[in-house]
Design a protein around this motif. Sequence first.
Motif, short mmCIF file in Angstrom:
data_model
loop_
_atom_site.label_atom_id
_atom_site.label_comp_id
_atom_site.label_asym_id
_atom_site.label_seq_id
_atom_site.Cartn_x
_atom_site.Cartn_y
_atom_site.Cartn_z
N ILE A 91 6.15 -1.55 -0.51
CA ILE A 91 5.78 -0.34 0.31
C ILE A 91 6.22 -0.99 1.84
CG2 ILE A 91 4.28 1.15 1.40
CD1 ILE A 91 2.79 1.30 -1.44
N GLU A 92 5.53 -1.87 2.29
CA GLU A 92 5.88 -2.37 3.49
C GLU A 92 7.26 -2.69 3.98
OE1 GLU A 92 4.27 -6.12 6.35
OE2 GLU A 92 3.35 -5.75 4.54
N ARG A 93 7.89 -3.31 2.98
CA ARG A 93 9.41 -3.71 3.29
C ARG A 93 10.26 -2.59 3.18
NH1 ARG A 93 12.97 -5.98 -0.40
NH2 ARG A 93 14.69 -7.07 0.62
N SER A 143 9.30 0.46 3.87
CA SER A 143 8.69 1.19 5.09
C SER A 143 9.28 0.79 6.27
CB SER A 143 7.31 1.54 5.15
OG SER A 143 6.68 1.99 4.24
N GLU A 144 9.66 -0.59 6.67
CA GLU A 144 10.33 -1.24 7.63
C GLU A 144 11.57 -0.95 7.72
OE1 GLU A 144 9.06 -5.24 7.20
OE2 GLU A 144 7.17 -4.87 8.00
N MET A 145 12.36 -0.96 6.67
CA MET A 145 13.91 -0.55 6.62
C MET A 145 13.96 0.87 6.93
SD MET A 145 16.20 1.42 4.52
CE MET A 145 15.20 1.49 3.12
N MET A 146 13.14 1.81 6.41
CA MET A 146 13.31 3.27 6.62
C MET A 146 13.04 3.77 8.01
SD MET A 146 11.05 6.07 4.61
CE MET A 146 9.38 5.29 5.31
N LEU A 147 12.04 3.16 8.63
CA LEU A 147 11.65 3.35 10.07
C LEU A 147 12.71 2.85 10.82
CD1 LEU A 147 7.73 2.82 10.05
CD2 LEU A 147 8.97 4.70 10.11
N LYS A 207 14.90 5.30 13.54
CA LYS A 207 14.50 5.13 14.85
C LYS A 207 13.17 5.72 15.30
CE LYS A 207 19.14 4.16 15.95
NZ LYS A 207 19.81 3.99 14.52
N ASP A 208 12.64 5.68 14.43
CA ASP A 208 10.78 6.36 14.54
C ASP A 208 10.09 5.34 15.54
OD1 ASP A 208 8.50 7.75 14.99
OD2 ASP A 208 8.63 8.48 12.89
N ARG A 209 10.09 5.59 16.87
CA ARG A 209 9.12 4.68 17.65
C ARG A 209 7.37 4.88 17.20
NH1 ARG A 209 11.89 5.73 23.08
NH2 ARG A 209 9.88 7.20 22.90
N PHE A 210 7.25 6.17 16.90
CA PHE A 210 5.97 6.52 16.85
C PHE A 210 5.29 6.29 15.55
CE2 PHE A 210 8.17 9.18 19.74
CZ PHE A 210 7.56 8.86 21.02
N THR A 211 5.74 5.50 14.71
CA THR A 211 5.32 5.26 13.35
C THR A 211 5.54 3.82 12.77
OG1 THR A 211 5.61 7.72 12.45
CG2 THR A 211 5.22 6.04 10.79
N ASP A 212 4.64 3.06 12.24
CA ASP A 212 4.82 1.98 11.95
C ASP A 212 4.54 1.77 10.21
OD1 ASP A 212 1.98 1.30 11.49
OD2 ASP A 212 1.93 0.56 13.48
N SER A 213 5.19 0.63 9.77
CA SER A 213 4.90 0.54 8.30
C SER A 213 3.38 0.49 7.80
CB SER A 213 5.68 -0.67 7.86
OG SER A 213 5.23 -1.72 8.52
N SER A 214 2.47 0.25 8.65
CA SER A 214 1.18 0.11 8.38
C SER A 214 0.54 1.45 7.86
CB SER A 214 0.37 -0.37 8.93
OG SER A 214 0.11 0.26 10.45
N SER A 215 1.42 2.47 8.56
CA SER A 215 0.84 4.06 8.24
C SER A 215 1.25 4.55 6.63
CB SER A 215 2.05 4.94 9.00
OG SER A 215 1.75 4.79 10.27
N PHE A 216 1.96 3.74 6.13
CA PHE A 216 2.16 4.12 4.68
C PHE A 216 1.40 3.28 3.67
CE2 PHE A 216 5.99 4.86 6.92
CZ PHE A 216 6.17 5.87 7.18
N LYS A 217 0.38 3.85 2.95
CA LYS A 217 -0.53 3.06 2.15
C LYS A 217 -0.19 3.35 0.79
CE LYS A 217 -3.45 2.33 5.79
NZ LYS A 217 -3.24 1.01 6.33
N ASN A 218 0.55 4.02 0.44
CA ASN A 218 1.12 4.39 -1.00
C ASN A 218 2.41 5.05 -0.88
OD1 ASN A 218 0.86 7.35 -0.89
ND2 ASN A 218 -1.36 6.96 -0.82
#
Length: 101
Positions: free
Chosen positions: A63-65, A67-71, A75-86
Amino acid sequence: MFFGRRDELALLSEKYLSKKSELVVIYGRRHIGKTTLIKKFLEKKTYVFSYEGIETGQSDYQIERFSEMMLAHAKDRFTDSSSFKNWDKVFLYLTEKIVVC
């Protein structure tokens, strides 16, 4: 070289041209041409192709990996990968913000 796979390419084209959202999962053992099939299908199309799952028992890592690629692509500066818990939260974001092939 690329041989055959007409049925698989036809299915991918059908889903690509569909008027509704589609998800196609391509899976199989290593070295049978999954990546080559995808690259052949994507010829002459605009796409983002940068995620490959790694076998691990840790769902949070995937999920973290992803999410990082997706973000990075969104180019979403307001969201980080820790926002995705599932995965539900990941796919909800995908449907609202970005298209990934």
